[in-house]
Design a protein around this motif. Structure first.
Motif, PDB file in Angstrom:
ATOM      1  N   ALA A  80      53.734  88.854  63.220  1.00 21.06           N
ATOM      2  CA  ALA A  80      53.824  88.490  61.801  1.00 21.06           C
ATOM      3  C   ALA A  80      52.792  87.426  61.464  1.00 21.06           C
ATOM      4  CB  ALA A  80      55.224  87.992  61.495  1.00 21.06           C
ATOM      5  N   LYS A  81      52.161  86.867  62.501  1.00 22.18           N
ATOM      6  CA  LYS A  81      51.136  85.847  62.237  1.00 22.18           C
ATOM      7  C   LYS A  81      49.807  86.543  62.015  1.00 22.18           C
ATOM      8  CE  LYS A  81      52.893  82.019  64.974  1.00 22.18           C
ATOM      9  NZ  LYS A  81      52.604  81.203  66.152  1.00 22.18           N
TER      10      LYS A  81
ATOM     11  N   ARG B 242      51.528  74.572  52.554  1.00 21.75           N
ATOM     12  CA  ARG B 242      50.895  75.731  53.196  1.00 21.75           C
ATOM     13  C   ARG B 242      51.695  76.172  54.416  1.00 21.75           C
ATOM     14  NH1 ARG B 242      45.529  74.449  51.257  1.00 21.75           N
ATOM     15  NH2 ARG B 242      45.427  72.588  52.513  1.00 21.75           N
ATOM     16  N   THR B 245      54.722  77.948  53.233  1.00 21.25           N
ATOM     17  CA  THR B 245      54.385  79.290  52.761  1.00 21.25           C
ATOM     18  C   THR B 245      54.165  80.226  53.942  1.00 21.25           C
ATOM     19  OG1 THR B 245      53.266  78.192  50.954  1.00 21.25           O
ATOM     20  CG2 THR B 245      52.890  80.545  51.172  1.00 21.25           C
ATOM     21  N   ALA B 246      53.437  79.722  54.962  1.00 21.21           N
ATOM     22  CA  ALA B 246      53.182  80.547  56.142  1.00 21.21           C
ATOM     23  C   ALA B 246      54.488  80.882  56.854  1.00 21.21           C
ATOM     24  CB  ALA B 246      52.243  79.819  57.093  1.00 21.21           C
ATOM     25  N   GLU B 247      55.376  79.862  56.949  1.00 16.43           N
ATOM     26  CA  GLU B 247      56.656  80.095  57.617  1.00 16.43           C
ATOM     27  C   GLU B 247      57.486  81.115  56.844  1.00 16.43           C
ATOM     28  OE1 GLU B 247      58.243  76.194  57.717  1.00 16.43           O
ATOM     29  OE2 GLU B 247      57.181  75.621  59.541  1.00 16.43           O
ATOM     30  N   VAL B 248      57.525  80.921  55.516  1.00 15.33           N
ATOM     31  CA  VAL B 248      58.304  81.837  54.686  1.00 15.33           C
ATOM     32  C   VAL B 248      57.750  83.253  54.814  1.00 15.33           C
ATOM     33  CG1 VAL B 248      58.867  82.442  52.311  1.00 15.33           C
ATOM     34  CG2 VAL B 248      59.074  80.079  53.073  1.00 15.33           C
ATOM     35  N   ALA B 249      56.409  83.357  54.759  1.00 15.42           N
ATOM     36  CA  ALA B 249      55.787  84.671  54.875  1.00 15.42           C
ATOM     37  C   ALA B 249      56.186  85.310  56.201  1.00 15.42           C
ATOM     38  CB  ALA B 249      54.271  84.538  54.793  1.00 15.42           C
ATOM     39  N   HIS B 250      56.132  84.482  57.263  1.00 14.63           N
ATOM     40  CA  HIS B 250      56.488  85.010  58.581  1.00 14.63           C
ATOM     41  C   HIS B 250      57.938  85.457  58.610  1.00 14.63           C
ATOM     42  CE1 HIS B 250      57.817  84.617  62.797  1.00 14.63           C
ATOM     43  NE2 HIS B 250      56.702  85.278  62.992  1.00 14.63           N
ATOM     44  N   GLU B 251      58.813  84.606  58.051  1.00 15.26           N
ATOM     45  CA  GLU B 251      60.237  84.918  58.082  1.00 15.26           C
ATOM     46  C   GLU B 251      60.545  86.189  57.300  1.00 15.26           C
ATOM     47  OE1 GLU B 251      62.515  83.547  59.978  1.00 15.26           O
ATOM     48  OE2 GLU B 251      60.843  82.365  60.763  1.00 15.26           O
ATOM     49  N   LEU B 252      59.812  86.405  56.209  1.00 19.81           N
ATOM     50  CA  LEU B 252      60.094  87.587  55.391  1.00 19.81           C
ATOM     51  C   LEU B 252      59.399  88.830  55.941  1.00 19.81           C
ATOM     52  CD1 LEU B 252      60.169  86.081  51.832  1.00 19.81           C
ATOM     53  CD2 LEU B 252      62.059  86.738  53.304  1.00 19.81           C
ATOM     54  N   ARG B 253      58.315  88.613  56.670  1.00 19.50           N
ATOM     55  CA  ARG B 253      57.608  89.762  57.235  1.00 19.50           C
ATOM     56  C   ARG B 253      58.447  90.447  58.301  1.00 19.50           C
ATOM     57  NH1 ARG B 253      51.546  87.505  57.795  1.00 19.50           N
ATOM     58  NH2 ARG B 253      50.701  88.579  55.995  1.00 19.50           N
TER      59      ARG B 253
END
Lengths: 221, 453
Positions: A80-81, B242, B245-253
């Motif tokens: 996911a990264k 930032r 946002t990156a963490e949230v994006a990761h968690e939702l991905r």
């Protein structure tokens, strides 16, 4: 072709495993890094699909150890990264490809097929041996312009022989690359499927037997 | 309006202009005075020379003024009277007209007037006793009055020319100094301009830059320092934003990838109805998980916004714990857990927030206890302690449990925990003015909440 899926998130692991199985791959799945490393070290996989964030042993460490042990298996990182740094780190550690979650399953499949081709040094998805054509993208087989319907097992065996056309392929090779741990196979299953294939491909004979050693597709008998 | 450059320029320009005006006026006044007095001296000398040509004897006053009368010279005129006011001599240029005589006639006096032809003039009135030969001495020596007038046209012209030159020099000086001032002020203010340019170059994507304190002049150092402080704070805020946002994006991905893979694989071929049903159930579970992540994140974000306050009250402990435990009943039974509670009658804190903390701690404890393990809930009037057996975390990992999105291996893989529960607890306890800490003791995971007071 035999693929290892190392992914801790159950929904992705199950879906990828099922999708690959349905597309003729033999699939083993591991839910954490330790199991993944053990699987990867113990079996000659063609492709390892590897998540980076894994419990017990993270994907990048797994990859580093795998490469350190001399394994040259094709590795597709799944994560996911998606910062450039993450990609570079993964690729520098010896990964062959990279796919960011969420991904299209069709793309994952295409990338896995591409890694398989590269592994067997085949340039395109079409393998031609004399008048036999194996299209690995559509999973169809034609001989002398006539389509030959094959079962999933038969196709997988023919594709493997096709990828190694002209080479001696042992029963162990076939066994290791076409069957996962959950396949209920008896020892003569390979011979049985070779028999089916020969019958469907017709004459002249393309699969030659080297007594006591294995089989060769195409080339001299 | 508040441009330092303009202010400096206007002020210094006014001061410079005033300096030029005053010094110009001074030079003018002094020069004019000197010229005028020189003119008067010359006039007096002339008058005295003329007076020497007047003499008297017994017959009366005689003058040889007619001899020296420069009838052709229009710049000068003279007239001589005796005591009785009888005109004894007069320049031809006067054409029988009289020169004005000063009223007060004693010695000599100067006056400004006009020649009969209208030209401005300066005149001197000299009252004197004409000289006589002692041997031919008159019985009564008479006095005479001599007036000598000289036009001032020439000296006026010189003075006017000097005035013009001074005015010209002044104007040119003011212009030149203005030009110089513009350059000097720009030079003097260039460090400020440099600081401004450096600030203008800072975008939100490169907040890690700092202004060079050494390059700024001493006067601007405090400003540069404060700006750097501000930049550091902004940088920190942007970085946290930032990261979040990156963490949230990761968690939702993660749930999205599960949804997409499940749906795509399911749809890749025709299947039996039960298989679709299974896939839909899987997808629903993933959706609920994503929803929990979003809800927890929102709760955390609201808490992090300013203005959240806690209202302390006496909370009946046994009643609250009983209430909170109700939904966990089936899981406790299913996992064959032993639950032990030691509770004081009440605790003093914000009831709603404390309830959420209690829910999360109990949820964690029940989730991570080994099967047939034990969970303890102990509370006094100012502390809460939730303990569970079967903790697999290492002391190094325990440090991270309150971090947003941090999960132990076991929690990470099941997909049911977002890694926000303890972060939420910590924030809530902070809002309530308390402290929260986690520790491991002999395989037991212990979270202690303490309210001071």
């Amino acid at each position: 072709m035999r693929v290892l899926v190392v992914e801790d998130y159950a929904p992705v692991r199950a879906a990828v495993r099922e999708g690959l199985l349905e597309n003729g791959f033999a699939v083993d799945a591991a839910a954490n890094g330790e199991d993944g490393l053990w699987f990867a070290a113990a079996n000659p996989y063609d492709v390892v699909i590897l998540d980076i964030m894994l419990p017990k042993l993270d994907g990048l460490t797994l990859l580093r150890r795998l490469r350190a042990s001399g394994s040259r298996v094709a590795v597709l990182l799944l994560t996911a990264k998606d910062t450039i740094e993450d990609r570079v780190t993964g690729l520098d550690l010896g990964a062959d490809d990279y796919l960011v979650k969420p991904f299209a399953f069709a793309e994952l499949l295409a990338r896995v097929r591409a890694l398989v081709r590269r592994r067997y040094d085949v340039a395109t998805s079409l393998i031609t041996i004399e008048d036999l054509e194996i299209d690995t993208a559509t999973r169809t087989v034609r001989r002398a312009e006539t389509s030959i319907p094959l079962s999933a097992r038969e196709y997988a065996l023919l594709e493997y022989l096709g990828l190694r056309a002209g080479e001696l392929v042992t029963r162990t090779d076939i066994w290791e690359h076409l069957y996962d741990f959950q396949s209920d196979s008896t020892s003569n299953v390979v011979d049985v499927y070779i028999g089916y294939l020969r019958k469907k491909l017709g004459a002249p004979q393309l699969i030659h037997t080297r007594r006591g050693q294995g089989y060769i597709l195409g080339g001299q008998p | 309006v508040t441009s330092i450059r303009r202010r400096l320029l206007v002020t210094t320009a006014v001061v410079t202009a005033l300096a030029f005006l005053v010094s110009g006026a001074l030079v003018f006044v002094l020069t004019e005075g000197a010229l005028r007095s020189q003119f008067d001296d010359a006039l007096r000398a002339r008058a005295q020379a003329l007076a020497a040509l007047v003499e008297q004897d017994q017959q009366g006053i005689e003058s040889e003024l007619a001899v020296v009368d420069r009838s052709g010279d229009p710049t000068e005129a003279h007239q001589l009277w005796n005591d009785e006011g009888e005109v004894l001599a007069r320049s031809e240029a006067l054409h029988d007209r009289d020169l004005a005589v000063a009223d007060e006639i004693s010695g000599l006096s100067y006056a400004t007037g006009f020649l009969p032809d209208g030209r401005p003039s300066r005149q001197i009135t000299l009252r004197f006793v004409p000289r006589y030969d002692p041997e031919d001495q008159p019985a009564h020596p008479q006095a005479a009055v001599l007036v000598v007038a000289r036009t001032t046209t020439e000296v006026d012209g010189i003075i006017q020319r000097i005035a013009r030159v001074l005015a010209g020099i002044g104007a040119a000086g003011i212009m030149v100094s203005m030009g110089l001032l513009v350059v000097v002020i720009r030079y003097a203010l260039s460090p400020a301009q440099a600081v401004a340019t450096a600030i203008a170059a800072i975008g939100t994507e490169a907040l890690d830059v700092r202004l060079d304190r050494g390059a700024a002049p001493t006067e601007l150092e405090p400003i540069v320092d404060r700006l750097n402080d501000l930049l550091a704070r902004l940088d920190g805020a942007f970085t946290r934003e930032r990261e979040l946002t990156a963490e949230v994006a990761h968690e939702l991905r993660t749930p999205l990838s599960g949804l997409r893979a499940t749906l795509e694989v399911t749809l890749s071929r025709e299947r039996e109805a039960p298989r679709y049903r299974t896939a839909l159930i899987d997808c629903l579970a993933i959706c609920l998980q994503a929803e929990r992540v979003v809800e927890a994140m929102l709760a955390l974000a609201r808490l992090e916004a300013d203005g959240v306050t806690a209202t302390a009250a006496h909370v009946e402990l046994p009643e609250l714990v009983r209430e909170v435990l109700v939904p966990f009943g089936p899981r406790i039974t299913e996992r064959q857990l032993t639950l032990e509670t030691t509770l004081d009658p009440s605790i003093c804190c914000d009831r709603d927030k404390f309830r959420v903390v209690l829910q999360n701690l109990i949820d964690n404890a029940i989730s991570y206890t080994d099967t047939a393990g034990t969970v303890w809930i102990a509370a006094t009037s100012s502390t809460l302690r939730v303990t569970n057996t079967g903790c697999l975390l290492t002391p190094a990992e325990v440090v991270h449990v309150f971090e947003r999105f941090w999960r132990g291996d076991r929690a990470r893989s099941d997909g049911a925990h977002a890694g926000l529960g303890l972060a939420l607890c910590k924030k809530l306890v902070q809002v309530m003015g308390g402290t929260i800490m986690a520790e491991i003791d002999d395989g037991r995971f212990i979270v202690t909440v303490a309210f001071t007071k």
